[in-house]
Design a protein around this motif. Structure first.
Motif, PDB file in Angstrom:
ATOM      1  N   MET A  84      36.500  39.584  22.872  1.00 15.14           N
ATOM      2  CA  MET A  84      36.590  39.709  24.309  1.00 15.14           C
ATOM      3  C   MET A  84      36.165  41.136  24.681  1.00 15.14           C
ATOM      4  SD  MET A  84      39.949  39.439  26.784  1.00 15.14           S
ATOM      5  CE  MET A  84      40.345  37.837  26.162  1.00 15.14           C
ATOM      6  N   SER A  85      35.293  41.239  25.662  1.00 17.34           N
ATOM      7  CA  SER A  85      34.829  42.557  26.089  1.00 17.34           C
ATOM      8  C   SER A  85      35.959  43.286  26.821  1.00 17.34           C
ATOM      9  CB  SER A  85      33.618  42.425  27.020  1.00 17.34           C
ATOM     10  OG  SER A  85      34.007  41.926  28.284  1.00 17.34           O
ATOM     11  N   ARG A  86      35.833  44.582  26.951  1.00 20.10           N
ATOM     12  CA  ARG A  86      36.835  45.374  27.676  1.00 20.10           C
ATOM     13  C   ARG A  86      36.891  44.945  29.146  1.00 20.10           C
ATOM     14  NH1 ARG A  86      36.723  51.026  27.790  1.00 20.10           N
ATOM     15  NH2 ARG A  86      38.957  50.854  28.063  1.00 20.10           N
ATOM     16  N   LEU A  87      35.736  44.577  29.698  1.00 22.87           N
ATOM     17  CA  LEU A  87      35.702  44.128  31.087  1.00 22.87           C
ATOM     18  C   LEU A  87      36.474  42.819  31.247  1.00 22.87           C
ATOM     19  CD1 LEU A  87      34.685  44.676  33.940  1.00 22.87           C
ATOM     20  CD2 LEU A  87      32.584  43.460  33.341  1.00 22.87           C
ATOM     21  N   GLU A  88      36.263  41.884  30.309  1.00 20.61           N
ATOM     22  CA  GLU A  88      37.006  40.621  30.360  1.00 20.61           C
ATOM     23  C   GLU A  88      38.499  40.855  30.152  1.00 20.61           C
ATOM     24  OE1 GLU A  88      33.756  37.415  28.774  1.00 20.61           O
ATOM     25  OE2 GLU A  88      34.596  38.829  27.333  1.00 20.61           O
ATOM     26  N   SER A  89      38.831  41.781  29.265  1.00 19.79           N
ATOM     27  CA  SER A  89      40.228  42.108  29.029  1.00 19.79           C
ATOM     28  C   SER A  89      40.863  42.693  30.288  1.00 19.79           C
ATOM     29  CB  SER A  89      40.347  43.099  27.873  1.00 19.79           C
ATOM     30  OG  SER A  89      41.690  43.441  27.664  1.00 19.79           O
ATOM     31  N   MET A  90      40.118  43.528  30.994  1.00 23.83           N
ATOM     32  CA  MET A  90      40.629  44.100  32.237  1.00 23.83           C
ATOM     33  C   MET A  90      40.860  43.014  33.285  1.00 23.83           C
ATOM     34  SD  MET A  90      39.032  47.066  34.589  1.00 23.83           S
ATOM     35  CE  MET A  90      39.917  47.686  35.998  1.00 23.83           C
ATOM     36  N   ARG A  91      39.919  42.091  33.391  1.00 27.25           N
ATOM     37  CA  ARG A  91      40.084  40.990  34.349  1.00 27.25           C
ATOM     38  C   ARG A  91      41.333  40.182  34.008  1.00 27.25           C
ATOM     39  NH1 ARG A  91      35.656  36.410  34.684  1.00 27.25           N
ATOM     40  NH2 ARG A  91      36.365  36.209  32.558  1.00 27.25           N
ATOM     41  N   ARG A  92      41.539  39.912  32.735  1.00 28.43           N
ATOM     42  CA  ARG A  92      42.707  39.155  32.304  1.00 28.43           C
ATOM     43  C   ARG A  92      43.999  39.911  32.636  1.00 28.43           C
ATOM     44  NH1 ARG A  92      44.194  37.526  26.131  1.00 28.43           N
ATOM     45  NH2 ARG A  92      45.260  39.503  26.262  1.00 28.43           N
ATOM     46  N   ARG A  93      43.994  41.227  32.431  1.00 32.13           N
ATOM     47  CA  ARG A  93      45.165  42.049  32.738  1.00 32.13           C
ATOM     48  C   ARG A  93      45.450  42.047  34.237  1.00 32.13           C
ATOM     49  NH1 ARG A  93      46.162  47.100  34.576  1.00 32.13           N
ATOM     50  NH2 ARG A  93      44.000  47.776  34.397  1.00 32.13           N
ATOM     51  N   LEU A  94      44.419  42.228  35.058  1.00 31.20           N
ATOM     52  CA  LEU A  94      44.618  42.267  36.507  1.00 31.20           C
ATOM     53  C   LEU A  94      45.091  40.919  37.045  1.00 31.20           C
ATOM     54  CD1 LEU A  94      41.604  44.473  37.623  1.00 31.20           C
ATOM     55  CD2 LEU A  94      44.020  45.134  37.476  1.00 31.20           C
ATOM     56  N   THR A  95      44.539  39.844  36.538  1.00 30.94           N
ATOM     57  CA  THR A  95      44.974  38.504  36.955  1.00 30.94           C
ATOM     58  C   THR A  95      46.431  38.281  36.572  1.00 30.94           C
ATOM     59  OG1 THR A  95      42.735  37.634  36.788  1.00 30.94           O
ATOM     60  CG2 THR A  95      44.527  36.031  36.707  1.00 30.94           C
ATOM     61  N   ALA A  96      46.802  38.697  35.370  1.00 34.06           N
ATOM     62  CA  ALA A  96      48.193  38.559  34.933  1.00 34.06           C
ATOM     63  C   ALA A  96      49.111  39.401  35.811  1.00 34.06           C
ATOM     64  CB  ALA A  96      48.332  38.970  33.473  1.00 34.06           C
ATOM     65  N   GLN A  97      48.668  40.582  36.157  1.00 32.49           N
ATOM     66  CA  GLN A  97      49.469  41.466  36.996  1.00 32.49           C
ATOM     67  C   GLN A  97      49.711  40.835  38.373  1.00 32.49           C
ATOM     68  OE1 GLN A  97      47.595  45.288  37.153  1.00 32.49           O
ATOM     69  NE2 GLN A  97      49.531  46.351  37.352  1.00 32.49           N
ATOM     70  N   ILE A  98      48.664  40.343  38.980  1.00 36.00           N
ATOM     71  CA  ILE A  98      48.784  39.706  40.303  1.00 36.00           C
ATOM     72  C   ILE A  98      49.687  38.474  40.222  1.00 36.00           C
ATOM     73  CG2 ILE A  98      47.523  38.440  42.098  1.00 36.00           C
ATOM     74  CD1 ILE A  98      45.107  40.352  41.390  1.00 36.00           C
ATOM     75  N   ASP A  99      49.407  37.585  39.277  1.00 34.82           N
ATOM     76  CA  ASP A  99      50.214  36.367  39.135  1.00 34.82           C
ATOM     77  C   ASP A  99      51.677  36.711  38.842  1.00 34.82           C
ATOM     78  OD1 ASP A  99      47.886  34.951  39.537  1.00 34.82           O
ATOM     79  OD2 ASP A  99      47.759  34.165  37.487  1.00 34.82           O
ATOM     80  N   GLY A 100      51.891  37.702  37.990  1.00 32.45           N
ATOM     81  CA  GLY A 100      53.252  38.091  37.618  1.00 32.45           C
ATOM     82  C   GLY A 100      54.028  38.679  38.778  1.00 32.45           C
ATOM     83  N   ILE A 101      53.396  39.547  39.535  1.00 32.63           N
ATOM     84  CA  ILE A 101      54.076  40.142  40.690  1.00 32.63           C
ATOM     85  C   ILE A 101      54.353  39.085  41.751  1.00 32.63           C
ATOM     86  CG2 ILE A 101      53.733  41.719  42.634  1.00 32.63           C
ATOM     87  CD1 ILE A 101      52.398  43.620  40.559  1.00 32.63           C
ATOM     88  N   ASN A 102      53.387  38.213  41.996  1.00 29.54           N
ATOM     89  CA  ASN A 102      53.605  37.153  42.989  1.00 29.54           C
ATOM     90  C   ASN A 102      54.755  36.246  42.574  1.00 29.54           C
ATOM     91  OD1 ASN A 102      51.487  38.204  44.456  1.00 29.54           O
ATOM     92  ND2 ASN A 102      50.035  36.610  43.871  1.00 29.54           N
TER      93      ASN A 102
END
Length: 160
Positions: free
Chosen positions: A1-19
């Protein structure tokens, strides 16, 4: 997984988790704590998701995007240990905390999470949630939303 894809996965998890966490604490009294302001993106999301809650912010430096600067009375600048102790002396209680401290070195990040956990725990309302990228101790780990890999983001409930 590229660093960019990893970042997208982290940001999506962050948004979903906070919501998810915001929904879970709907009936619980207490403020919100952002541990690590950075650019302010997460703080901005917390402001939007929880507009009726006071959001405390702790960080060593104040360098967010200009639109994401917290009110001076809600920003505690300095080392986490000192600022968590200061917040505790004010009697603040949190329904939700977002732990976003990190050096980018896993061993160092895990050590810091373990060291700060006993200072975060007394700030939490019983039943409050901590959303974290790092492992913490002294909390009951709970399952977050199904959209998040349980090893990507961690969810904890305060039991005392």
């Amino acid at each position: 997984m590229s660093r960019l894809e990893s970042m997208r996965r982290r940001l999506t998890a962050q948004i979903d988790g906070i919501n998810w966490a915001a929904e879970q604490i709907a009936g619980l009294q207490g403020d919100v704590l952002e541990l690590g302001l950075g650019n302010g993106r997460t703080y901005d999301h917390l402001r939007e998701s929880l507009p009726d809650r006071r959001i405390w912010v702790i960080d060593r430096v104040l360098k967010p995007h200009p639109s994401c600067i917290p009110p001076a009375e809600d920003f505690l600048q300095g080392e986490a240990e000192d600022m968590l102790t200061e917040l505790g002396s004010r009697g603040a209680k949190m329904a939700l905390a977002h732990y976003d401290f990190g050096y980018g070195d896993k061993a160092r990040d895990v050590e810091e999470g373990g060291r700060l956990s006993p200072l975060i725990a007394p700030l939490m309302q019983t039943g409050g949630l901590v959303v974290s990228q790092q492992p913490l101790v002294g909390f009951e780990q709970v399952r977050g939303p199904d959209t998040i890999d349980p090893e990507r983001y961690l969810f904890y409930r305060a039991t005392a």
